[in-house]
Every structure is written in C-alpha cells, then in structure tokens.
Design an enzyme around this catalytic site. Structure first.
Site, PDB file in Angstrom:
ATOM      1  N   GLN A   9       0.678  -1.182  -0.101  1.00 38.58           N
ATOM      2  CA  GLN A   9      -0.036  -0.089  -0.085  1.00 38.58           C
ATOM      3  C   GLN A   9       0.869   1.173  -0.074  1.00 38.58           C
ATOM      4  O   GLN A   9       1.878   1.269   0.811  1.00 38.58           O
ATOM      5  CB  GLN A   9      -0.916  -0.141   1.124  1.00 38.58           C
ATOM      6  CG  GLN A   9      -2.238   0.951   1.158  1.00 38.58           C
ATOM      7  CD  GLN A   9      -3.161   0.598   2.209  1.00 38.58           C
ATOM      8  OE1 GLN A   9      -3.134  -0.880   2.478  1.00 38.58           O
ATOM      9  NE2 GLN A   9      -4.016   1.517   2.507  1.00 38.58           N
ATOM     10  N   SER A  88       4.213  -6.369   2.813  1.00 46.59           N
ATOM     11  CA  SER A  88       2.804  -6.380   3.407  1.00 46.59           C
ATOM     12  C   SER A  88       1.824  -6.959   2.307  1.00 46.59           C
ATOM     13  O   SER A  88       1.771  -8.155   1.987  1.00 46.59           O
ATOM     14  CB  SER A  88       2.441  -4.944   3.827  1.00 46.59           C
ATOM     15  OG  SER A  88       1.184  -4.766   4.526  1.00 46.59           O
ATOM     16  N   LEU A  89       0.855  -6.092   1.909  1.00 43.21           N
ATOM     17  CA  LEU A  89      -0.060  -6.467   0.842  1.00 43.21           C
ATOM     18  C   LEU A  89       0.630  -7.142  -0.324  1.00 43.21           C
ATOM     19  O   LEU A  89       0.159  -8.282  -0.784  1.00 43.21           O
ATOM     20  CB  LEU A  89      -0.788  -5.392   0.356  1.00 43.21           C
ATOM     21  CG  LEU A  89      -1.532  -5.410  -0.943  1.00 43.21           C
ATOM     22  CD1 LEU A  89      -2.737  -6.198  -0.961  1.00 43.21           C
ATOM     23  CD2 LEU A  89      -1.627  -3.907  -1.611  1.00 43.21           C
ATOM     24  N   ARG A 113      -8.992  -8.754   3.090  1.00 45.73           N
ATOM     25  CA  ARG A 113      -8.198  -8.128   3.981  1.00 45.73           C
ATOM     26  C   ARG A 113      -8.304  -6.640   4.088  1.00 45.73           C
ATOM     27  O   ARG A 113      -8.139  -6.068   5.079  1.00 45.73           O
ATOM     28  CB  ARG A 113      -6.773  -8.365   3.122  1.00 45.73           C
ATOM     29  CG  ARG A 113      -5.581  -7.843   4.051  1.00 45.73           C
ATOM     30  CD  ARG A 113      -4.269  -8.238   3.276  1.00 45.73           C
ATOM     31  NE  ARG A 113      -2.874  -7.868   4.169  1.00 45.73           N
ATOM     32  CZ  ARG A 113      -2.394  -7.021   4.113  1.00 45.73           C
ATOM     33  NH1 ARG A 113      -2.976  -5.886   3.589  1.00 45.73           N
ATOM     34  NH2 ARG A 113      -1.061  -6.782   4.731  1.00 45.73           N
ATOM     35  N   HIS A 195      -0.222  -3.729  11.058  1.00 40.24           N
ATOM     36  CA  HIS A 195       0.971  -4.469  11.615  1.00 40.24           C
ATOM     37  C   HIS A 195       1.141  -4.092  13.127  1.00 40.24           C
ATOM     38  O   HIS A 195       2.422  -4.027  13.730  1.00 40.24           O
ATOM     39  CB  HIS A 195       2.088  -4.391  10.764  1.00 40.24           C
ATOM     40  CG  HIS A 195       1.870  -4.632   9.448  1.00 40.24           C
ATOM     41  ND1 HIS A 195       1.517  -6.100   8.809  1.00 40.24           N
ATOM     42  CD2 HIS A 195       1.869  -3.763   8.163  1.00 40.24           C
ATOM     43  CE1 HIS A 195       1.623  -5.920   7.729  1.00 40.24           C
ATOM     44  NE2 HIS A 195       1.487  -4.772   7.108  1.00 40.24           N
ATOM     45  N   GLN A 244       0.680 -12.004   9.798  1.00 39.45           N
ATOM     46  CA  GLN A 244       1.175 -10.901   9.149  1.00 39.45           C
ATOM     47  C   GLN A 244       0.265  -9.704   9.499  1.00 39.45           C
ATOM     48  O   GLN A 244       1.192  -8.471   9.792  1.00 39.45           O
ATOM     49  CB  GLN A 244       1.292 -11.027   7.490  1.00 39.45           C
ATOM     50  CG  GLN A 244       2.155  -9.867   6.765  1.00 39.45           C
ATOM     51  CD  GLN A 244       1.526  -9.421   5.731  1.00 39.45           C
ATOM     52  OE1 GLN A 244       0.539  -8.721   5.567  1.00 39.45           O
ATOM     53  NE2 GLN A 244       2.198  -9.763   4.281  1.00 39.45           N
TER      54      GLN A 244
END
Length: 293
Positions: A9, A88-89, A113, A195, A244
């Site tokens: 992102q 991440s993503l 998500r 996170h 995650q």
C-alpha cells in the site's frame, strides 16, 4: 539468482494498470473478471479516479494487487523467479507469482483483507509514524517505555523504521524519539495501526478466509514478512500470512536472507520503485530493476 519483489500500500497512482489493460487482451480479461468478483468497477477508479479515490483501503489494496499480479502473468517466458517476496499486501501478489495462489481466490483474499483492516481501523483512533536516523533496537526500547500500544511495524531498511499503534501512544513515542536523537519521527497519512496488535480483529476475520482457501505447492520459495526465511510449505505459508496483519513487516531481514541465499538481482513487479530503493539501502551492491513488459 533472480528475486522478484512486490510492493504494498502506498505505491498506487492515478491511471494504475491502464497500460496493461490496453496492451494485453489477456490482462483486459483479468481486469474485467476482477470487476465481476469485487462487484464494482475498480478499473474505472484505477484508470480514471483521483488520488483521493485511490486512497480508500478497499480500493488501494486490490488496485495494487491487480497491477502486480497481472503484470507478473504478462511477463510470460521471461518470468522465471528463483525466489519472491512482497511488502505487506505485496505478499499476496508474490503468492500468485510463485503459483501458491490462483488469481481469483487471491483477489478475494485481498479484498477481504482490505475490508477487515478498514473495519479494525474504525474501532479505535490509531496511526503509524516513520522514524528516520535511529537504530532499530533504540526505537523498540523507546516504544516499550510508552503507555498504550505502540510497536515497530515495518523494518524497511537500516535507519528507516515505521511504528504503529494507538494515536496517543504513537504521538508520545514520536516526541521521545526526537528528543533522543531520531532525525525525524513523523505521523503518516494512513487509516490506522497496520501491523500492530490493534489489527487483531482483522487477523481473526482474515484467518477464516485464508483457512478456506486452497494454497498450492509453490514453484519457488517466498520470503515472508513474518518469518523472513524462504518458505515452500503451504501450511506454513498460510500461518505466516494470517499473523502478518498483527506482526511487523521484516523487510530488511527478508532481503538480507534472500541475498545470503544467493539473490543477485531484485526485480520489482508492480507500481513504483520504492522497494528497489529499500533494497539498495540494505545492500548497496544489490542489482535492482523494474519488470519490463
């Protein structure tokens, strides 16, 4: 050895994916299928929407995923990864690239998500902040002093760490970090504490969806944000992907392990060049490039 890396992102831009849509009939089919799966025209927002339109988490995450995942499929015979990783993503994009996930179930997971994270953000005022010019262990120690929830969230490269937590705790941590020598400690324009433990409601939601999704044996290892080491076991990949959301993105450590395991070239697939810059800061000798179609 070639390591393919996938952004997260923040890499979105107006017109994202339009070049793929116009150049490849197969890409066009995948984008149209995405509109059907999501039940709204994400391509309209991607190709013609404003930067503000693209900032919505429910748009940003699938938009970046679609750009990265479809681009990796359009690389054809040129796409021969020895290892993959995503920030991440981007980890879900990487899992499509190494054949762990099929395109459609992966897109459904990304959207689930995004919605789950958005919902978790609405439960409590929370944020993230970038900390520059301070060693990781010092940032961690200062965060531990603060009342409330504030933790290290993204280990991006040496001297660049993102913290995450409830609004008051992050603001207090920023004050202390600047007092004790950080070059900068600045709040980021994000919707919540990604996170961090505040994403626990989202983790629970996503865990059910991940458990219900088929994960195949990958064609090469993925270096996951949680574990940082190359993983090929589908059940372990699932477990890491679930955790995650509440665990830090250990990008620095993942890149270091990829290099230790033989990566000589890092190729970024998707929008932007942020990850290439981080890789070079982690190891100046690393060769980086953007994927070319």
């Amino acid at each position: 050895m070639k390591a393919y890396i996938f952004p997260g992102q923040g890499a979105q831009f107006t017109g994202i994916g339009l070049d793929l849509y116009e150049k490849f009939p197969e890409a066009q089919k995948l984008f149209e299928r995405a509109n059907e799966i999501l039940e709204f025209s994400i391509t309209d927002i991607m190709f013609e929407g404003s930067a503000e339109d693209l900032k919505q988490t429910k748009v940003t995450q699938p938009a970046i995923f679609l750009h990265s995942a479809i681009m990796s499929q359009m690389l054809g015979d040129n796409f021969k990864p020895d290892m993959v990783a995503g920030h991440s993503l981007g980890e879900i994009s990487a899992l499509v690239a190494n054949k762990t996930l099929e395109f459609e179930p992966a897109l459904k997971l990304v959207y689930k998500r995004a919605l789950a994270m958005q919902h978790a953000c609405e439960l409590q005022p929370s944020t993230m902040a970038a900390v520059l010019g301070m060693e990781d262990h010092l940032v961690e120690a200062i965060c531990a002093e603060v009342d409330g929830t504030v933790v290290a969230a993204n280990y991006n490269c040496p001297g660049q760490l993102v913290i995450s937590g409830d609004l008051a705790a992050v603001e207090k941590a920023c004050e202390l970090l600047k007092e004790r020598g950080a070059k900068r400690a600045m709040l980021l324009p994000v919707g919540g504490a990604f996170h961090s433990p505040l994403m626990e409601p989202a983790r629970k939601e996503l865990a059910e969806a991940i458990e219900a999704t088929t994960f195949n044996n990958p064609i090469c290892p993925i270096y996951q944000n949680v574990s940082t080491f190359g993983v090929t076991d589908p059940s372990e990949i699932k477990k890491n992907l679930v955790f995650q959301l509440t665990a830090p993105v250990k990008w620095t450590q993942s890149v270091q392990n990829m290099i230790a395991d033989g990566a000589t070239e890092f190729i970024e697939v998707g929008p932007g060049k942020v990850l290439q810059g981080l890789v070079r800061k982690i190891d100046r000798s690393a060769q980086t490039s953007s994927a070319e179609i």
